[in-house]
Structure formats: C-alpha cells, structure tokens
Motif scaffolding. Structure first.
Motif, PDB file in Angstrom:
ATOM      1  N   LEU A 270       0.830  -1.207   0.000  1.00 59.27           N
ATOM      2  CA  LEU A 270       0.000   0.000   0.000  1.00 59.27           C
ATOM      3  C   LEU A 270       0.861   1.251   0.000  1.00 59.27           C
ATOM      4  O   LEU A 270       0.559   2.234  -0.711  1.00 59.27           O
ATOM      5  N   ARG A 271       1.929   1.243   0.774  1.00 61.31           N
ATOM      6  CA  ARG A 271       2.819   2.413   0.815  1.00 61.31           C
ATOM      7  C   ARG A 271       3.481   2.637  -0.535  1.00 61.31           C
ATOM      8  O   ARG A 271       3.576   3.772  -1.014  1.00 61.31           O
ATOM      9  N   LEU A 272       3.942   1.540  -1.170  1.00 59.98           N
ATOM     10  CA  LEU A 272       4.603   1.664  -2.462  1.00 59.98           C
ATOM     11  C   LEU A 272       3.629   2.171  -3.532  1.00 59.98           C
ATOM     12  O   LEU A 272       3.959   3.084  -4.301  1.00 59.98           O
ATOM     13  N   ALA A 273       2.424   1.588  -3.555  1.00 63.94           N
ATOM     14  CA  ALA A 273       1.432   2.034  -4.534  1.00 63.94           C
ATOM     15  C   ALA A 273       1.025   3.483  -4.276  1.00 63.94           C
ATOM     16  O   ALA A 273       0.876   4.282  -5.208  1.00 63.94           O
ATOM     17  N   GLY A 274       0.861   3.821  -2.992  1.00 61.13           N
ATOM     18  CA  GLY A 274       0.515   5.206  -2.664  1.00 61.13           C
ATOM     19  C   GLY A 274       1.612   6.175  -3.046  1.00 61.13           C
ATOM     20  O   GLY A 274       1.347   7.284  -3.531  1.00 61.13           O
ATOM     21  N   LEU A 275       2.872   5.745  -2.834  1.00 61.90           N
ATOM     22  CA  LEU A 275       3.998   6.604  -3.208  1.00 61.90           C
ATOM     23  C   LEU A 275       4.040   6.817  -4.720  1.00 61.90           C
ATOM     24  O   LEU A 275       4.249   7.946  -5.191  1.00 61.90           O
ATOM     25  N   GLN A 276       3.835   5.727  -5.490  1.00 59.00           N
ATOM     26  CA  GLN A 276       3.826   5.867  -6.946  1.00 59.00           C
ATOM     27  C   GLN A 276       2.703   6.787  -7.413  1.00 59.00           C
ATOM     28  O   GLN A 276       2.910   7.669  -8.262  1.00 59.00           O
ATOM     29  N   ALA A 277       1.508   6.592  -6.844  1.00 60.52           N
ATOM     30  CA  ALA A 277       0.379   7.455  -7.222  1.00 60.52           C
ATOM     31  C   ALA A 277       0.623   8.899  -6.817  1.00 60.52           C
ATOM     32  O   ALA A 277       0.295   9.831  -7.561  1.00 60.52           O
ATOM     33  N   ALA A 278       1.226   9.096  -5.624  1.00 59.84           N
ATOM     34  CA  ALA A 278       1.500  10.456  -5.160  1.00 59.84           C
ATOM     35  C   ALA A 278       2.529  11.144  -6.048  1.00 59.84           C
ATOM     36  O   ALA A 278       2.396  12.332  -6.372  1.00 59.84           O
ATOM     37  N   ILE A 279       3.577  10.385  -6.444  1.00 57.61           N
ATOM     38  CA  ILE A 279       4.591  10.963  -7.328  1.00 57.61           C
ATOM     39  C   ILE A 279       3.968  11.349  -8.661  1.00 57.61           C
ATOM     40  O   ILE A 279       4.214  12.437  -9.192  1.00 57.61           O
ATOM     41  N   PHE A 280       3.139  10.446  -9.207  1.00 55.59           N
ATOM     42  CA  PHE A 280       2.474  10.768 -10.475  1.00 55.59           C
ATOM     43  C   PHE A 280       1.579  11.994 -10.323  1.00 55.59           C
ATOM     44  O   PHE A 280       1.582  12.894 -11.174  1.00 55.59           O
ATOM     45  N   ALA A 281       0.800  12.021  -9.216  1.00 52.73           N
ATOM     46  CA  ALA A 281      -0.097  13.159  -9.011  1.00 52.73           C
ATOM     47  C   ALA A 281       0.692  14.451  -8.853  1.00 52.73           C
ATOM     48  O   ALA A 281       0.320  15.493  -9.404  1.00 52.73           O
ATOM     49  N   ALA A 282       1.819  14.379  -8.105  1.00 54.40           N
ATOM     50  CA  ALA A 282       2.627  15.581  -7.909  1.00 54.40           C
ATOM     51  C   ALA A 282       3.220  16.063  -9.230  1.00 54.40           C
ATOM     52  O   ALA A 282       3.191  17.266  -9.543  1.00 54.40           O
ATOM     53  N   LEU A 283       3.761  15.103 -10.017  1.00 54.46           N
ATOM     54  CA  LEU A 283       4.317  15.485 -11.320  1.00 54.46           C
ATOM     55  C   LEU A 283       3.229  16.034 -12.231  1.00 54.46           C
ATOM     56  O   LEU A 283       3.441  17.020 -12.949  1.00 54.46           O
ATOM     57  N   SER A 284       2.059  15.378 -12.209  1.00 53.94           N
ATOM     58  CA  SER A 284       0.954  15.857 -13.048  1.00 53.94           C
ATOM     59  C   SER A 284       0.523  17.251 -12.632  1.00 53.94           C
ATOM     60  O   SER A 284       0.263  18.114 -13.486  1.00 53.94           O
ATOM     61  N   MET A 285       0.465  17.470 -11.315  1.00 52.73           N
ATOM     62  CA  MET A 285       0.085  18.802 -10.838  1.00 52.73           C
ATOM     63  C   MET A 285       1.122  19.835 -11.253  1.00 52.73           C
ATOM     64  O   MET A 285       0.780  20.961 -11.652  1.00 52.73           O
ATOM     65  N   ALA A 286       2.419  19.429 -11.146  1.00 53.92           N
ATOM     66  CA  ALA A 286       3.468  20.372 -11.536  1.00 53.92           C
ATOM     67  C   ALA A 286       3.380  20.683 -13.025  1.00 53.92           C
ATOM     68  O   ALA A 286       3.439  21.845 -13.446  1.00 53.92           O
ATOM     69  N   VAL A 287       3.218  19.605 -13.830  1.00 56.57           N
ATOM     70  CA  VAL A 287       3.090  19.827 -15.283  1.00 56.57           C
ATOM     71  C   VAL A 287       1.820  20.615 -15.591  1.00 56.57           C
ATOM     72  O   VAL A 287       1.819  21.520 -16.437  1.00 56.57           O
ATOM     73  N   GLY A 288       0.731  20.258 -14.891  1.00 56.58           N
ATOM     74  CA  GLY A 288      -0.517  20.985 -15.115  1.00 56.58           C
ATOM     75  C   GLY A 288      -0.397  22.452 -14.748  1.00 56.58           C
ATOM     76  O   GLY A 288      -0.892  23.330 -15.457  1.00 56.58           O
ATOM     77  N   LEU A 290       2.378  24.146 -14.721  1.00 56.22           N
ATOM     78  CA  LEU A 290       3.226  24.769 -15.745  1.00 56.22           C
ATOM     79  C   LEU A 290       2.425  25.042 -17.018  1.00 56.22           C
ATOM     80  O   LEU A 290       2.517  26.134 -17.596  1.00 56.22           O
ATOM     81  N   LEU A 291       1.627  24.036 -17.437  1.00 59.67           N
ATOM     82  CA  LEU A 291       0.805  24.237 -18.628  1.00 59.67           C
ATOM     83  C   LEU A 291      -0.217  25.351 -18.415  1.00 59.67           C
ATOM     84  O   LEU A 291      -0.492  26.137 -19.329  1.00 59.67           O
ATOM     85  N   PHE A 292      -0.771  25.396 -17.189  1.00 65.13           N
ATOM     86  CA  PHE A 292      -1.738  26.456 -16.903  1.00 65.13           C
ATOM     87  C   PHE A 292      -1.080  27.822 -16.983  1.00 65.13           C
ATOM     88  O   PHE A 292      -1.640  28.765 -17.558  1.00 65.13           O
ATOM     89  N   LEU A 293       0.132  27.903 -16.392  1.00 62.94           N
ATOM     90  CA  LEU A 293       0.844  29.180 -16.447  1.00 62.94           C
ATOM     91  C   LEU A 293       1.190  29.551 -17.881  1.00 62.94           C
ATOM     92  O   LEU A 293       1.049  30.712 -18.290  1.00 62.94           O
ATOM     93  N   VAL A 294       1.655  28.525 -18.660  1.00 63.66           N
ATOM     94  CA  VAL A 294       1.996  28.804 -20.058  1.00 63.66           C
ATOM     95  C   VAL A 294       0.748  29.224 -20.831  1.00 63.66           C
ATOM     96  O   VAL A 294       0.773  30.187 -21.618  1.00 63.66           O
ATOM     97  N   THR A 295      -0.356  28.476 -20.596  1.00 64.99           N
ATOM     98  CA  THR A 295      -1.605  28.815 -21.291  1.00 64.99           C
ATOM     99  C   THR A 295      -2.099  30.196 -20.892  1.00 64.99           C
ATOM    100  O   THR A 295      -2.544  30.984 -21.737  1.00 64.99           O
ATOM    101  N   GLU A 296      -2.007  30.468 -19.569  1.00 63.78           N
ATOM    102  CA  GLU A 296      -2.446  31.787 -19.107  1.00 63.78           C
ATOM    103  C   GLU A 296      -1.562  32.882 -19.698  1.00 63.78           C
ATOM    104  O   GLU A 296      -2.054  33.932 -20.107  1.00 63.78           O
ATOM    105  N   ARG A 297      -0.249  32.590 -19.743  1.00 58.97           N
ATOM    106  CA  ARG A 297       0.657  33.581 -20.323  1.00 58.97           C
ATOM    107  C   ARG A 297       0.355  33.775 -21.814  1.00 58.97           C
ATOM    108  O   ARG A 297       0.363  34.905 -22.312  1.00 58.97           O
ATOM    109  N   ARG A 298       0.091  32.656 -22.509  1.00 56.89           N
ATOM    110  CA  ARG A 298      -0.246  32.773 -23.927  1.00 56.89           C
ATOM    111  C   ARG A 298      -1.550  33.535 -24.115  1.00 56.89           C
ATOM    112  O   ARG A 298      -1.703  34.307 -25.062  1.00 56.89           O
TER     113      ARG A 298
END
Length: 559
Positions: A270-288, A290-298
């Motif tokens: 459970l910890r390993l799966a949660g860590l993988q999901a959390a890392i993906f969510a964190a990266l997705s949020m960071a990319v999102g 960034l994309l939001f900032l880029v889109t807003e800037r555009r």
C-alpha cells in the motif's frame, strides 16, 4: 469575463478529475504489482515453514518405520520392549511410543498416557493393512494437539503381527518458530487451524461461508475478503500480532494431509502504490500548473497581441491619413514651385487665342475666310493644349484614396513631363525620352505614381541648374513580372546614397523654396505601398540614376 472564469474553473476541475482517475489507475496497477512481489516472498516463507514442519514430522515417521521391526519389541525377555521404547522416546522427544498387537491391545509403551480407542483409530487400521498410517487430532480438556504415525511390524511370513504407534506433541514442534514472520498456519480438511506460529489462531475453524472463523466455544472472528486482481486480501482484527490487512498465500501439503497458509502484511504494498500514485499526481500537478501558467501567459500575450494589433491598425490608419496629407501637401508644394511656369504655359495660349480671334474677325469682314479658318484651327489646337495642361493639373492635385489597381505607365510619365515642361525649358534641359511604342500596365495609383515621377524629374532639373551639360534621360526596361523606369541626369550625383530617402534629408541650401527634403521620402513610401521598389545611385559617367521597379499588372485586372 465571467464566461472565461467559468471555462477556466471547468478546465481545472476536469484536470483534477483526470489526474485523480489516472492516479487511481496507477495506484491500482502499482498495488497489484507489489502484491505479486509480496506473494513471491510469502510463498518462499510458507515453503520454509512447511519444510520445517514436514521435516520434523518425517523424523518421527522414520523413527516408527525403523523401530517397528526391532527384535526387542517381540522379545520373550520381560520388559525388553518397554525399555527399548522408553529409550527411543527419550532420545527423540516423542510424547509416547506404543506397541500394540493386531487387536489393538497394548503390548508395551514408553509412557502410560495411552490414547483411547486405538483399535478404531484410522492410523491403526491403515497400519494393519501393511501401510504407514498417519493422523492428527485434539484430545482432552486441555486441547492437546497430537500427530500420529503407525508402522506395521511384520512376522517372518510377511503378515502383520503388531503396530508401533508414535504420538507426537505438535506444540513442541511449533515452539521453535512461534512468533516468527509472516503469520503461518496449517489447516486440516475441516478448516481447523491445527498448527500455527500465532497461538491466537489455534483451533479456530473457518466457517462454510469463508467469511469468518469460530472457535470451540462458538466465538466468531469476522473478516472481509477482497479480490485484488488474482490475489486474495483479508481484512481482519485478530490481535496485535496479525496484520489488519493481509495477503493470503496457500500451499497444499498432501504428504501430511494439511494445507499451509500465510498472511502477508500488505502495508508495504500500500505504501509503495501510494507513493507511486502520489509521485504521479505531484508530477501531473506540476506539469498541469506549468501548462496552466503557459496557457495563461499565452492568453495574456494573445490579448496583448490583439490590443497591440488594434493599436497598430489605428496607428497605421493615422499614418496612412498623415501620409496622404503629406503627399497632398507635397503635391501642392510641387504645384507651387511650378505655378509660375504653368501660368506662363496658360498665358501664352490665351494671348495667342485672343490675337487669333481678333485677326479672324478682321479677315472675315474682308471676306478672307480661308485665313480666318486657319486662325480658328490654331485657336482649337491652343485650346486642346490648355485643356491637357489643366487636366494634368487637376489629376495631379486630386487627393487619391483609391486602392492599388491597373494603370498605364507611359501616360503617367507623359503627364509628369507635361507638368515639368516649363521647368525644363527655363533651365534649357535636354530630354531624352525613350518611349516604348506599346502601352505598359503596372500596379499602382495613377495620381500617386505621377507624383513620384514629377518629384524625380523636378529633383533632376534642380540638380542640373547652372551646369554646362544638362540632359534628362528616361527609359523603360521590362521582364515577365516586373517593369523598371530609369531616370538619369547629368548633375553632380548623390552625396549620401544610403540617406537619400530619409525624411528631411536634403542637399539644398537652408531656406530655399524647393522643399524640406520630404519629396524622395514620400516617393519611397508611395512606391513601397505599390509593392515596388525605388533606389538611387551614382552613374559611372557622372550624375544620378533613380530606378523605380513596379509589378506588371495582370491583363485581366480591372483598371
């Protein structure tokens, strides 16, 4: 603005929903993969526990097999069999060794603790058949767990003459590995936990629904079974030494008639799966983000770009109006410079017309009609000449605002030459006009293009004032797509060719009436607006050469 905010909020909600769904999928996938790894380790641990149990039991099995044919068991010497069994029991830690005849009567025993009903015991019956018997049960008020092996003792003729029974204390076997990890238990065919390294699980029996366990006192232990992929996960609350959520691993052991089971704690998975999901969510949020900032800037840049384009359009319109006014002012200035000559051009025909008219009246009174007709013809020619001059003046002075269209080039040059004729005669300038015989059509504006040629011609005339050689040469060169008009003079040339088209740049003396250095700048802008080009350079033989390059007009284009 509200619509934009709603769309942005909807986009954010959808993004979070997609990220949550993908993170859930990754958690599920990672959890199943981790369960697979846990199962492999659990199977290895369960095999080790099963091997330890079977080895210990096989040790007693080998004991009864080897000892069943010992001579002392059937010796005539009194007490020999009991002494042999006691010695073997003490050395092997077996609970009891019992030798019975084929009727189940005890012949000798290491200890006095004899199980009841030996004659009906399944292991005894099996041994009478000449095979090794094995069985397990729970006896007494203290719930003693025992495992039995029964080996036949053969007579000389091969018949069974007795049975040697070994009673094994199961608790003594499991004592060595009690409390180890993971939680391991062995169940019989009825689902009763017979052997385990967790005492709290002993003698609990799984119900038919497999939803809970119950003990001999009818107490129940609830559990929840979940199927995660190909794995079975239990949720139980069975004390501090058993995991709350565990992966069940099963290993059948037909040799000892038990089934080995292990409960593997799934908390690491459970910890390993949660860590993988959390890392993906964190990266997705960071990319999102960034994309939001880029889109807003555009979006901001797009809005600013639209505003800037609107401002450019407004300024371009202002510049176009100002350029038109400047062009018109330049034309009026040029007309001002040519006004004296134009006035002379009109006065001479008018005076001649007046003279011819008076003479014609006198000739008519005398009856000399032929001479009067000649005078009238001359008056008509002079009137046409004046009409042409006035037409050119009106066309040149007109504030043209029409789009670029198809115009006849040679007529425009002729008009500019007509307007500058007096200026050329005053300065005694020779004109060499290599006029093509066929019309040439280009893209431009008739009035604006006429101003360009008039500016260049008058500039050439001004440059050749007071020089000995004064010659103005105009020629036309053509190719498939472009037309070039070359205007050359024999003046002093261009002092700074790279600045000749700069606004307010002039080589004329300050205060002179010829202009302020805007003529060539205006001409450059007009030719550029037609999609053409204009350049000035010095001739090798002396003087300046201006080349106006224009696009040839399509023959189907409307004039």
């Amino acid at each position: 603005m509200r619509r934009l905010l709603r769309e942005r909020a909807l986009f954010i909600v959808l993004f979070f929903a997609v990220v949550a769904a993908l993170a859930g999928g990754i958690w599920r996938y990672g959890y199943v993969q981790a369960l697979g790894q846990l199962e492999q380790r659990g199977q290895a641990d369960l095999r080790l526990a099963a091997d330890r149990l079977t080895r210990n039991l096989q040790r007693y099995q080998e004991l009864v097999v080897l000892l069943s044919d010992h001579p002392d068991l059937n010796s005539a010497i009194e007490g020999a069999a009991q002494a042999r069994l006691l010695d073997a029991a003490d050395k092997s830690s077996v609970r009891n060794l019992i030798y019975v005849d084929t009727q189940g009567t005890v012949i000798a025993a290491a200890h006095g603790d004899i199980p009841k009903g030996l004659a009906q015991a399944p292991y005894f019956t099996r041994a009478l058949q000449g095979a090794l018997g094995a069985h397990h049960d729970v006896t007494g008020a203290q719930n003693k767990r025992s495992y039995y092996f029964a080996a036949p003792s053969f007579a000389g003729d091969g018949s069974v003459r007795g049975v040697l029974i070994a009673v094994i204390d199961v608790e003594a076997i499991e004592f060595e590995w009690r409390g180890g990890r993971p939680a391991v238990f062995f169940t019989d065919a009825n689902g009763v936990v017979f052997v385990s390294n967790r005492t709290e699980m002993l003698l609990w029996q799984r119900t038919k629904s497999d939803a809970d366990f119950r003990d001999r006192n009818k107490r129940h232990q609830k559990m929840r079974v979940s199927e995660i992929g190909a794995f079975e996960v239990w949720q139980i609350n069975w004390g501090p030494y058993l995991p709350k959520r565990a992966l069940r691993v099963v290993l059948p052991l037909p040799v000892i008639d038990l089934t080995g089971e292990a409960l593997i704690d799934v908390a690491p998975a459970l910890r390993l799966a949660g860590l993988q999901a959390a890392i993906f969510a964190a990266l997705s949020m960071a990319v999102g983000a960034l994309l939001f900032l880029v889109t807003e800037r555009r979006r901001v840049l797009a809005a600013q770009n639209i505003e800037l384009e609107q401002r450019v359009l407004e300024r371009t319109e202002e510049l176009r109006v100002m350029q038109g006014e400047l062009v018109q002012a330049g034309k009026l200035g040029a007309l001002g410079q040519l006004s004296a000559g134009i006035s002379h051009e009109l006065n001479q025909p008018l005076m001649a017309i007046g003279s011819y008219a008076e003479n014609s009246t006198q000739f008519l009174e005398r009856g000399q009609t032929e001479i009067a007709a000649q005078n009238l013809t001359r008056i008509s020619e002079l009137a046409r000449r004046m009409g042409r001059i006035i037409k050119n003046l009106r066309a040149f002075a007109r504030n043209e605002s029409e789009a670029i269209t198809r115009v006849e080039l040679l007529g425009i040059i002729d008009g500019a030459l007509d307007l500058s004729a007096v200026r050329r005669r005053e300065s005694d300038i020779e004109l060499v006009w290599n006029r093509p015989s066929q019309p040439i059509f280009v893209r431009g504006g008739e009035v604006r293009l006429g101003q360009v040629f008039l500016n260049l011609i008058t500039n050439a005339c001004d440059a050749m004032t007071d020089l000995e050689c004064r010659c103005l040469t105009i020629s036309v060169r053509e190719d498939v797509k472009r037309v070039q008009v070359l205007i050359a003079d024999t003046g002093p040339g261009i002092i700074a060719p790279d600045r000749i088209f700069d606004p307010f740049y002039t080589t004329k003396a300050v205060g002179r009436a010829e202009g302020m250095g805007l003529g060539l700048s205006i001409s450059y802008g007009l030719v550029q607006s037609f999609g053409g080009d204009i350049k000035g350079e010095n001739r090798a033989e002396g003087g300046a050469l201006f080349t106006i390059e224009l696009d040839r007009a399509d023959i189907k284009e409307a004039t």
